[in-house]
Design a protein around this motif. Structure first.
Motif, PDB file in Angstrom:
ATOM      1  N   ALA A   1       0.018  64.098  36.875  1.00 36.02           N
ATOM      2  CA  ALA A   1       1.480  64.196  36.945  1.00 36.02           C
ATOM      3  C   ALA A   1       2.134  63.065  36.154  1.00 36.02           C
ATOM      4  O   ALA A   1       3.122  63.282  35.433  1.00 36.02           O
ATOM      5  CB  ALA A   1       1.939  64.159  38.400  1.00 36.02           C
ATOM      6  N   GLU A   2       1.578  61.869  36.262  1.00 36.16           N
ATOM      7  CA  GLU A   2       2.112  60.728  35.521  1.00 36.16           C
ATOM      8  C   GLU A   2       1.913  60.901  34.022  1.00 36.16           C
ATOM      9  O   GLU A   2       2.812  60.627  33.223  1.00 36.16           O
ATOM     10  CB  GLU A   2       1.434  59.443  35.996  1.00 36.16           C
ATOM     11  CG  GLU A   2       1.820  59.023  37.415  1.00 36.16           C
ATOM     12  CD  GLU A   2       1.049  57.812  37.892  1.00 36.16           C
ATOM     13  OE1 GLU A   2       0.130  57.378  37.153  1.00 36.16           O
ATOM     14  OE2 GLU A   2       1.338  57.312  38.995  1.00 36.16           O
ATOM     15  N   GLN A   3       0.738  61.365  33.611  1.00 38.87           N
ATOM     16  CA  GLN A   3       0.444  61.542  32.188  1.00 38.87           C
ATOM     17  C   GLN A   3       1.315  62.625  31.562  1.00 38.87           C
ATOM     18  O   GLN A   3       1.748  62.502  30.408  1.00 38.87           O
ATOM     19  CB  GLN A   3      -1.034  61.885  31.991  1.00 38.87           C
ATOM     20  CG  GLN A   3      -1.974  60.737  32.294  1.00 38.87           C
ATOM     21  CD  GLN A   3      -3.431  61.129  32.110  1.00 38.87           C
ATOM     22  OE1 GLN A   3      -3.784  62.305  32.201  1.00 38.87           O
ATOM     23  NE2 GLN A   3      -4.280  60.152  31.854  1.00 38.87           N
ATOM     24  N   LEU A   4       1.567  63.671  32.326  1.00 47.31           N
ATOM     25  CA  LEU A   4       2.326  64.806  31.801  1.00 47.31           C
ATOM     26  C   LEU A   4       3.834  64.666  31.999  1.00 47.31           C
ATOM     27  O   LEU A   4       4.611  65.391  31.374  1.00 47.31           O
ATOM     28  CB  LEU A   4       1.853  66.100  32.476  1.00 47.31           C
ATOM     29  CG  LEU A   4       0.445  66.566  32.100  1.00 47.31           C
ATOM     30  CD1 LEU A   4      -0.089  67.534  33.135  1.00 47.31           C
ATOM     31  CD2 LEU A   4       0.445  67.204  30.734  1.00 47.31           C
ATOM     32  N   GLY A   5       4.234  63.780  32.871  1.00 49.99           N
ATOM     33  CA  GLY A   5       5.658  63.617  33.140  1.00 49.99           C
ATOM     34  C   GLY A   5       6.245  64.756  33.940  1.00 49.99           C
ATOM     35  O   GLY A   5       7.397  65.152  33.735  1.00 49.99           O
TER      36      GLY A   5
ATOM     37  N   GLY B   1       6.095  66.918  38.063  1.00 50.65           N
ATOM     38  CA  GLY B   1       5.840  66.706  39.476  1.00 50.65           C
ATOM     39  C   GLY B   1       4.436  67.131  39.876  1.00 50.65           C
ATOM     40  O   GLY B   1       3.792  67.936  39.199  1.00 50.65           O
ATOM     41  N   ARG B   2       3.988  66.621  41.012  1.00 47.77           N
ATOM     42  CA  ARG B   2       2.647  66.959  41.493  1.00 47.77           C
ATOM     43  C   ARG B   2       2.535  68.437  41.843  1.00 47.77           C
ATOM     44  O   ARG B   2       1.467  69.034  41.698  1.00 47.77           O
ATOM     45  CB  ARG B   2       2.287  66.091  42.703  1.00 47.77           C
ATOM     46  CG  ARG B   2       2.035  64.625  42.363  1.00 47.77           C
ATOM     47  CD  ARG B   2       1.667  63.828  43.592  1.00 47.77           C
ATOM     48  NE  ARG B   2       0.466  64.340  44.229  1.00 47.77           N
ATOM     49  CZ  ARG B   2      -0.041  63.836  45.366  1.00 47.77           C
ATOM     50  NH1 ARG B   2       0.585  62.823  45.964  1.00 47.77           N
ATOM     51  NH2 ARG B   2      -1.131  64.333  45.896  1.00 47.77           N
TER      52      ARG B   2
ATOM     53  N   THR C   1       3.615  64.791  27.011  1.00 48.35           N
ATOM     54  CA  THR C   1       4.618  64.989  28.053  1.00 48.35           C
ATOM     55  C   THR C   1       5.156  66.409  27.978  1.00 48.35           C
ATOM     56  O   THR C   1       5.567  66.882  26.910  1.00 48.35           O
ATOM     57  CB  THR C   1       5.789  64.005  27.874  1.00 48.35           C
ATOM     58  OG1 THR C   1       5.278  62.676  27.938  1.00 48.35           O
ATOM     59  CG2 THR C   1       6.830  64.204  28.964  1.00 48.35           C
ATOM     60  N   ALA C   2       5.149  67.118  29.102  1.00 49.23           N
ATOM     61  CA  ALA C   2       5.573  68.515  29.118  1.00 49.23           C
ATOM     62  C   ALA C   2       7.091  68.622  28.954  1.00 49.23           C
ATOM     63  O   ALA C   2       7.847  67.765  29.396  1.00 49.23           O
ATOM     64  CB  ALA C   2       5.154  69.182  30.427  1.00 49.23           C
ATOM     65  N   GLN C   3       7.544  69.710  28.312  1.00 46.49           N
ATOM     66  CA  GLN C   3       8.966  69.976  28.136  1.00 46.49           C
ATOM     67  C   GLN C   3       9.489  70.761  29.336  1.00 46.49           C
ATOM     68  O   GLN C   3       8.739  71.122  30.243  1.00 46.49           O
ATOM     69  CB  GLN C   3       9.186  70.749  26.826  1.00 46.49           C
ATOM     70  CG  GLN C   3       8.665  70.015  25.589  1.00 46.49           C
ATOM     71  CD  GLN C   3       9.319  68.662  25.395  1.00 46.49           C
ATOM     72  OE1 GLN C   3      10.539  68.551  25.451  1.00 46.49           O
ATOM     73  NE2 GLN C   3       8.514  67.635  25.190  1.00 46.49           N
TER      74      GLN C   3
ATOM     75  N   ALA D   1      -0.765  74.545  38.372  1.00 46.31           N
ATOM     76  CA  ALA D   1      -1.585  74.747  37.175  1.00 46.31           C
ATOM     77  C   ALA D   1      -3.065  74.688  37.520  1.00 46.31           C
ATOM     78  O   ALA D   1      -3.867  75.505  37.052  1.00 46.31           O
ATOM     79  CB  ALA D   1      -1.240  73.696  36.124  1.00 46.31           C
ATOM     80  N   VAL D   2      -3.430  73.714  38.342  1.00 44.91           N
ATOM     81  CA  VAL D   2      -4.830  73.578  38.753  1.00 44.91           C
ATOM     82  C   VAL D   2      -5.253  74.798  39.562  1.00 44.91           C
ATOM     83  O   VAL D   2      -6.366  75.321  39.391  1.00 44.91           O
ATOM     84  CB  VAL D   2      -5.026  72.285  39.568  1.00 44.91           C
ATOM     85  CG1 VAL D   2      -6.414  72.268  40.226  1.00 44.91           C
ATOM     86  CG2 VAL D   2      -4.871  71.060  38.659  1.00 44.91           C
ATOM     87  N   ARG D   3      -4.364  75.286  40.425  1.00 44.93           N
ATOM     88  CA  ARG D   3      -4.674  76.475  41.228  1.00 44.93           C
ATOM     89  C   ARG D   3      -4.916  77.692  40.327  1.00 44.93           C
ATOM     90  O   ARG D   3      -5.840  78.479  40.563  1.00 44.93           O
ATOM     91  CB  ARG D   3      -3.534  76.759  42.202  1.00 44.93           C
ATOM     92  CG  ARG D   3      -3.851  77.880  43.192  1.00 44.93           C
ATOM     93  CD  ARG D   3      -2.692  78.145  44.138  1.00 44.93           C
ATOM     94  NE  ARG D   3      -2.393  76.991  44.956  1.00 44.93           N
ATOM     95  CZ  ARG D   3      -1.238  76.341  44.959  1.00 44.93           C
ATOM     96  NH1 ARG D   3      -0.259  76.739  44.162  1.00 44.93           N
ATOM     97  NH2 ARG D   3      -1.043  75.303  45.744  1.00 44.93           N
TER      98      ARG D   3
END
Length: 224
Positions: A41-45, A47-48, A5-7, A54-56
Motif C-alpha cells: 500500500a505504501e509503495q503503490l500509494g 489504501g490497504r 504509484t497508482a493513478q 487485488a491480492v484476492r
C-alpha cells in the motif's frame, strides 16, 4: 523492478496489473513470499483495502496463495498455470505422468530437429547438474535439476506454445518427479540417451529415448 504509484482510475485493476508484472517478470520468485499489504500500500500509494482486493483477485486466479498467519506466496506465473495447478491438484499421479510423457517425448523429438549449438550446451550443462544432484543424494536439488533438464529440452524445440505449456505444467511436474523418485526407490534413470540423440539431430532416437525414460517411471509407479 520498482512499483509505480497508482493513478485514480480503476485502482484495483491497476494494482492487479502491477502485482502481476512483479510475478511474470520474476521480480517475485515462484514459491516466494510477497511484501505485506502495508508495504504494498505504501509503495503503490493506495489504501490497504485496494491492495487486499487485488491480492484476492490474483489468489482467485491461482497466481497467489494466502497462508493464514504466514503471508502470501507466489504459486503460478500466469492465469493458465494457475488454472492448471488447480486442476492438477485433483488429478491422479498416473494421469499427470501420462500427460508429462506426451509433452516430453514430443519435446525430445522436436528438439532433435531444431536445436542450436547453444541449446546443446544448455542441455549438456543441465544433464551434468542433474547427475551431480543425484550423486549428492539431495532430493530437492535433484527434482529441480531434473526439471531444469527437461525445460532445456523444451526450449530447444523453439515452439513457444509448447514452452509456455511446459512452464505452466512445471508445478505439477515437480510433484510428479518427487513422487516418481520415491516410488523408484533410488533407481536412477539416465537421460544421457536423450541428450545424445538431440545433439546428433536424430529425432527418432530422441523420441525413443524420451519414451523409454517415461515408461520406466510409469511402470515403477504402477508396480509400487
Amino acid at each position: 523492478m520498482s512499483l509505480r504509484t497508482a493513478q485514480r482510475a480503476s485502482l484495483v485493476d491497476q494494482v492487479i496489473d502491477q502485482l502481476k508484472e512483479q510475478i511474470t517478470s520474476g521480480s517475485w520468485q515462484m514459491n516466494g513470499k510477497i511484501p505485506t499489504e502495508t508495504v504494498l500500500a505504501e509503495q503503490l500509494g493506495v489504501g490497504r483495502n485496494t491492495v487486499r482486493e487485488a491480492v484476492r483477485a490474483l489468489t482467485h486466479a491461482g497466481l497467489l496463495e494466502c497462508r493464514q498467519g504466514d503471508g502470501t506466496y507466489v504459486r503460478a506465473t500466469s492465469e493458465l498455470s494457475g488454472a492448471m495447478l488447480r486442476r492438477l491438484r485433483q488429478a491422479e499421479q498416473l494421469e499427470i505422468l501420462e500427460v508429462r510423457r506426451a509433452l516430453e517425448v514430443e519435446s525430445a523429438r522436436l528438439a532433435a530437429t531444431r536445436r542450436t549449438d547453444e541449446d546443446i550446451r544448455r542441455i549438456e550443462a543441465a544433464l551434468a547438474e542433474r547427475d551431480r544432484a543425484w550423486e549428492l543424494d539431495d532430493p530437492d536439488f535433484f527434482v529441480e535439476a531434473d526439471l531444469a533438464f527437461h525445460m532445456a529440452v523444451a526450449h530447444a524445440t523453439h515452439n513457444l506454445v509448447l514452452i509456455d505449456l511446459y512452464e505452466d505444467f512445471s508445478a505439477a511436474l515437480r510433484a510428479s518427479i518427487t513422487a516418481a523418485g520415491t516410488s523408484l526407490n533410488k533407481s536412477y534413470i539416465p537421460h544421457d540417451a536423450i541428450a545424445r540423440a538431440i545433439a546428433a539431430g536424430d529425432a527418432a532416437a530422441a523420441e525413443r529415448a524420451g519414451h523409454a525414460c517415461m515408461e520406466h517411471i510409469l511402470i515403477a509407479l504402477t508396480d509400487s
